[in-house]
Design a protein around this motif. Structure first.
Motif, PDB file in Angstrom:
ATOM      1  N   ALA A  44      -6.460   8.949  10.133  1.00 50.88           N
ATOM      2  CA  ALA A  44      -4.982   9.463  11.236  1.00 50.88           C
ATOM      3  C   ALA A  44      -3.764  10.082  10.519  1.00 50.88           C
ATOM      4  O   ALA A  44      -3.210   9.559   9.266  1.00 50.88           O
ATOM      5  N   VAL A  45      -3.003  10.662  10.540  1.00 53.42           N
ATOM      6  CA  VAL A  45      -1.581  11.442  10.248  1.00 53.42           C
ATOM      7  C   VAL A  45      -0.994  11.550  11.615  1.00 53.42           C
ATOM      8  O   VAL A  45      -1.478  12.828  12.970  1.00 53.42           O
ATOM      9  N   PRO A  46       0.716  10.797  11.303  1.00 56.88           N
ATOM     10  CA  PRO A  46       1.203  10.974  12.444  1.00 56.88           C
ATOM     11  C   PRO A  46       1.917  12.846  11.922  1.00 56.88           C
ATOM     12  O   PRO A  46       2.126  13.652  11.607  1.00 56.88           O
ATOM     13  N   THR A  47       2.453  13.201  13.899  1.00 63.05           N
ATOM     14  CA  THR A  47       2.375  14.564  14.069  1.00 63.05           C
ATOM     15  C   THR A  47       3.831  14.119  14.643  1.00 63.05           C
ATOM     16  O   THR A  47       4.336  13.164  15.358  1.00 63.05           O
ATOM     17  N   ALA A  48       4.707  15.229  14.885  1.00 60.60           N
ATOM     18  CA  ALA A  48       5.661  15.418  15.686  1.00 60.60           C
ATOM     19  C   ALA A  48       5.544  16.825  16.919  1.00 60.60           C
ATOM     20  O   ALA A  48       5.222  17.504  16.524  1.00 60.60           O
ATOM     21  N   VAL A  49       5.569  16.239  18.048  1.00 62.53           N
ATOM     22  CA  VAL A  49       4.557  17.307  18.755  1.00 62.53           C
ATOM     23  C   VAL A  49       5.561  17.432  19.805  1.00 62.53           C
ATOM     24  O   VAL A  49       6.102  16.768  20.363  1.00 62.53           O
ATOM     25  N   VAL A  50       5.064  18.843  20.996  1.00 65.57           N
ATOM     26  CA  VAL A  50       5.983  18.771  22.106  1.00 65.57           C
ATOM     27  C   VAL A  50       4.810  19.025  23.124  1.00 65.57           C
ATOM     28  O   VAL A  50       3.386  19.654  22.765  1.00 65.57           O
ATOM     29  N   ARG A  51       4.858  18.241  24.241  1.00 62.18           N
ATOM     30  CA  ARG A  51       3.331  17.584  24.264  1.00 62.18           C
ATOM     31  C   ARG A  51       3.375  18.082  26.181  1.00 62.18           C
ATOM     32  O   ARG A  51       4.321  18.016  27.021  1.00 62.18           O
ATOM     33  N   VAL A  52       2.672  18.755  26.796  1.00 67.49           N
ATOM     34  CA  VAL A  52       2.505  19.798  27.864  1.00 67.49           C
ATOM     35  C   VAL A  52       0.342  19.798  28.570  1.00 67.49           C
ATOM     36  O   VAL A  52      -0.116  19.730  27.948  1.00 67.49           O
ATOM     37  N   THR A  53       1.283  19.709  29.504  1.00 71.72           N
ATOM     38  CA  THR A  53      -0.465  19.497  30.013  1.00 71.72           C
ATOM     39  C   THR A  53      -0.337  20.365  31.741  1.00 71.72           C
ATOM     40  O   THR A  53       0.227  21.087  31.847  1.00 71.72           O
ATOM     41  N   GLY A  54      -1.705  20.999  31.987  1.00 75.91           N
ATOM     42  CA  GLY A  54      -1.972  21.290  32.758  1.00 75.91           C
ATOM     43  C   GLY A  54      -1.792  23.487  32.668  1.00 75.91           C
ATOM     44  O   GLY A  54      -1.374  23.655  33.838  1.00 75.91           O
ATOM     45  N   VAL A  55      -1.610  23.240  31.633  1.00 80.25           N
ATOM     46  CA  VAL A  55      -1.635  24.874  31.418  1.00 80.25           C
ATOM     47  C   VAL A  55      -2.505  25.297  31.538  1.00 80.25           C
ATOM     48  O   VAL A  55      -3.076  25.750  30.659  1.00 80.25           O
ATOM     49  N   PRO A  56      -1.916  26.244  32.437  1.00 77.04           N
ATOM     50  CA  PRO A  56      -2.994  28.260  32.600  1.00 77.04           C
ATOM     51  C   PRO A  56      -2.440  28.690  31.354  1.00 77.04           C
ATOM     52  O   PRO A  56      -2.230  28.725  30.679  1.00 77.04           O
ATOM     53  N   MET A  57      -4.290  29.093  30.889  1.00 78.53           N
ATOM     54  CA  MET A  57      -4.338  30.089  29.996  1.00 78.53           C
ATOM     55  C   MET A  57      -3.113  31.418  29.831  1.00 78.53           C
ATOM     56  O   MET A  57      -2.878  31.385  28.530  1.00 78.53           O
ATOM     57  N   SER A  58      -2.901  32.316  30.939  1.00 84.57           N
ATOM     58  CA  SER A  58      -2.121  32.585  30.714  1.00 84.57           C
ATOM     59  C   SER A  58      -0.844  32.721  30.563  1.00 84.57           C
ATOM     60  O   SER A  58      -0.469  33.411  29.882  1.00 84.57           O
ATOM     61  N   GLU A  59      -0.267  31.352  30.525  1.00 85.04           N
ATOM     62  CA  GLU A  59       0.952  30.746  30.212  1.00 85.04           C
ATOM     63  C   GLU A  59       0.638  30.511  28.411  1.00 85.04           C
ATOM     64  O   GLU A  59       1.755  30.184  28.099  1.00 85.04           O
ATOM     65  N   LEU A  60      -0.243  29.830  27.914  1.00 85.57           N
ATOM     66  CA  LEU A  60      -0.207  29.101  26.637  1.00 85.57           C
ATOM     67  C   LEU A  60       0.438  30.751  25.652  1.00 85.57           C
ATOM     68  O   LEU A  60       1.916  29.359  25.593  1.00 85.57           O
ATOM     69  N   ALA A  61       0.744  31.877  25.833  1.00 85.05           N
ATOM     70  CA  ALA A  61       1.873  32.252  24.474  1.00 85.05           C
ATOM     71  C   ALA A  61       3.161  31.850  24.802  1.00 85.05           C
ATOM     72  O   ALA A  61       3.978  31.644  23.928  1.00 85.05           O
ATOM     73  N   GLU A  62       3.383  31.669  26.593  1.00 84.13           N
ATOM     74  CA  GLU A  62       5.056  31.522  26.640  1.00 84.13           C
ATOM     75  C   GLU A  62       4.620  29.916  26.611  1.00 84.13           C
ATOM     76  O   GLU A  62       6.536  29.477  25.683  1.00 84.13           O
ATOM     77  N   VAL A  63       4.383  28.656  26.155  1.00 83.51           N
ATOM     78  CA  VAL A  63       4.515  27.423  26.064  1.00 83.51           C
ATOM     79  C   VAL A  63       4.744  27.718  23.991  1.00 83.51           C
ATOM     80  O   VAL A  63       5.476  26.798  23.880  1.00 83.51           O
ATOM     81  N   PHE A  64       3.346  27.966  23.821  1.00 87.43           N
ATOM     82  CA  PHE A  64       4.015  28.115  21.868  1.00 87.43           C
ATOM     83  C   PHE A  64       5.056  28.963  21.691  1.00 87.43           C
ATOM     84  O   PHE A  64       6.111  28.388  20.591  1.00 87.43           O
ATOM     85  N   ASP A  65       5.750  29.855  22.364  1.00 81.02           N
ATOM     86  CA  ASP A  65       7.113  30.609  22.095  1.00 81.02           C
ATOM     87  C   ASP A  65       7.848  29.998  22.379  1.00 81.02           C
ATOM     88  O   ASP A  65       8.874  29.594  21.360  1.00 81.02           O
ATOM     89  N   SER A  66       8.058  29.046  23.149  1.00 78.96           N
ATOM     90  CA  SER A  66       8.615  27.747  23.382  1.00 78.96           C
ATOM     91  C   SER A  66       8.952  26.570  22.701  1.00 78.96           C
ATOM     92  O   SER A  66      10.499  26.446  21.925  1.00 78.96           O
ATOM     93  N   ALA A  67       7.601  26.463  22.153  1.00 83.07           N
ATOM     94  CA  ALA A  67       8.231  24.765  21.362  1.00 83.07           C
ATOM     95  C   ALA A  67       8.281  25.245  19.847  1.00 83.07           C
ATOM     96  O   ALA A  67       8.823  24.458  19.278  1.00 83.07           O
ATOM     97  N   PHE A  68       7.506  26.724  19.586  1.00 85.00           N
ATOM     98  CA  PHE A  68       7.734  26.590  18.078  1.00 85.00           C
ATOM     99  C   PHE A  68       9.873  27.616  17.739  1.00 85.00           C
ATOM    100  O   PHE A  68       9.938  27.389  16.397  1.00 85.00           O
ATOM    101  N   GLY A  69       9.519  28.644  19.016  1.00 84.87           N
ATOM    102  CA  GLY A  69      11.209  28.506  18.842  1.00 84.87           C
ATOM    103  C   GLY A  69      11.961  28.465  19.102  1.00 84.87           C
ATOM    104  O   GLY A  69      13.393  28.839  18.372  1.00 84.87           O
ATOM    105  N   THR A  70      12.189  27.625  20.492  1.00 83.96           N
ATOM    106  CA  THR A  70      13.468  26.499  20.778  1.00 83.96           C
ATOM    107  C   THR A  70      13.045  24.933  19.718  1.00 83.96           C
ATOM    108  O   THR A  70      13.972  25.074  19.822  1.00 83.96           O
ATOM    109  N   VAL A  71      12.145  24.500  20.667  1.00 82.70           N
ATOM    110  CA  VAL A  71      11.888  22.399  20.904  1.00 82.70           C
ATOM    111  C   VAL A  71      12.258  22.438  19.226  1.00 82.70           C
ATOM    112  O   VAL A  71      12.217  21.649  19.029  1.00 82.70           O
ATOM    113  N   LEU A  72      11.376  23.109  18.966  1.00 78.75           N
ATOM    114  CA  LEU A  72      10.457  22.349  17.386  1.00 78.75           C
ATOM    115  C   LEU A  72      12.349  22.406  16.567  1.00 78.75           C
ATOM    116  O   LEU A  72      12.301  21.952  15.768  1.00 78.75           O
ATOM    117  N   PRO A  73      12.759  23.938  16.020  1.00 73.59           N
ATOM    118  CA  PRO A  73      13.626  23.563  15.554  1.00 73.59           C
ATOM    119  C   PRO A  73      15.053  23.511  15.596  1.00 73.59           C
ATOM    120  O   PRO A  73      15.258  22.328  15.202  1.00 73.59           O
TER     121      PRO A  73
END
Length: 205
Positions: A44-73
């Motif tokens: 097992a390897v520990p991680t730090a993540v933004v967990r999201v559920t029930g994401v439509p595939m059409s909205e996936l790019a927006e979720v990635f942009d939010s996680a990597f561009g805003t939350v994780l920074p």
């Protein structure tokens, strides 16, 4: 498999016989893309993540942009220290006309999240960084070199080829984005490592 042996009809010629130990620094698989499926038995390897559920595939790019561009920074500002390339781990996927996924977007760590940033929650726009992990056990891995647009096809081929290893694909499955993209990056050179938890099929002897 020795050079004198022949693969059985239900196994790919390059299918590994048994899982191997992961390379040092796992989930980093090394500088060269993994050509052909490998089976690994991993910790097992520990991680730090933004967990999201029930994401439509059409909205996936927006979720990635939010996680990597805003939350994780915001986590980086608090002391978060990734130990490898960014990942997206899928814990559930419902396919169909309205495909949706549950996933975790973040980074592998060398130490648990709380040891790096403390216990104070890090949250931006309703999305929080939480502790999770890449699972221990047996996994199949392969590298995809090419555009992110081709990942769906790459996953389909990968899942289909896992049967040739004598295993069945399971969950979770995840991607590691080894090549850091930039506006000048040729999409054809992007390397993404694909990982999938596997098991012995129920009908195996």
């Amino acid at each position: 498999m020795s050079s004198s042996s022949s693969p059985s009809p239900d196994r790919s010629p390059d299918a590994p016989d048994a899982p191997a130990d992961p390379p040092p620094g796992y989930p980093d698989l090394g500088p060269d893309p993994v050509d052909g499926i490998r089976l690994l038995r991993v910790p097992a390897v520990p991680t730090a993540v933004v967990r999201v559920t029930g994401v439509p595939m059409s909205e996936l790019a927006e979720v990635f942009d939010s996680a990597f561009g805003t939350v994780l920074p915001r986590g980086f500002e608090a002391g978060l220290a990734p130990a490898g390339p960014p990942i997206a781990l899928y814990t559930a996927a419902i396919e169909g006309p309205d495909s949706v996924v549950d996933l975790e977007i973040g980074f592998p760590l060398r130490a648990p999240l709380v040891e790096q940033v403390g216990a104070e929650p890090i949250e931006v726009d309703g999305r929080r960084i939480v502790a999770s992990e890449l699972p221990a056990g047996e996994i199949a891995v392969i590298s995809h070199v090419g555009s992110y647009d081709d990942l769906g096809h790459a996953w389909g081929e990968f899942m289909g080829r896992i049967a040739g290893t004598g295993r069945a694909p399971g969950v979770p499955f995840w991607e590691a984005y080894v090549t850091e993209p930039s506006p000048d990056t040729d999409p054809a050179t992007l390397r993404t490592d694909l990982f999938c938890a596997v098991r012995t099929p129920d009908d195996a002897a």
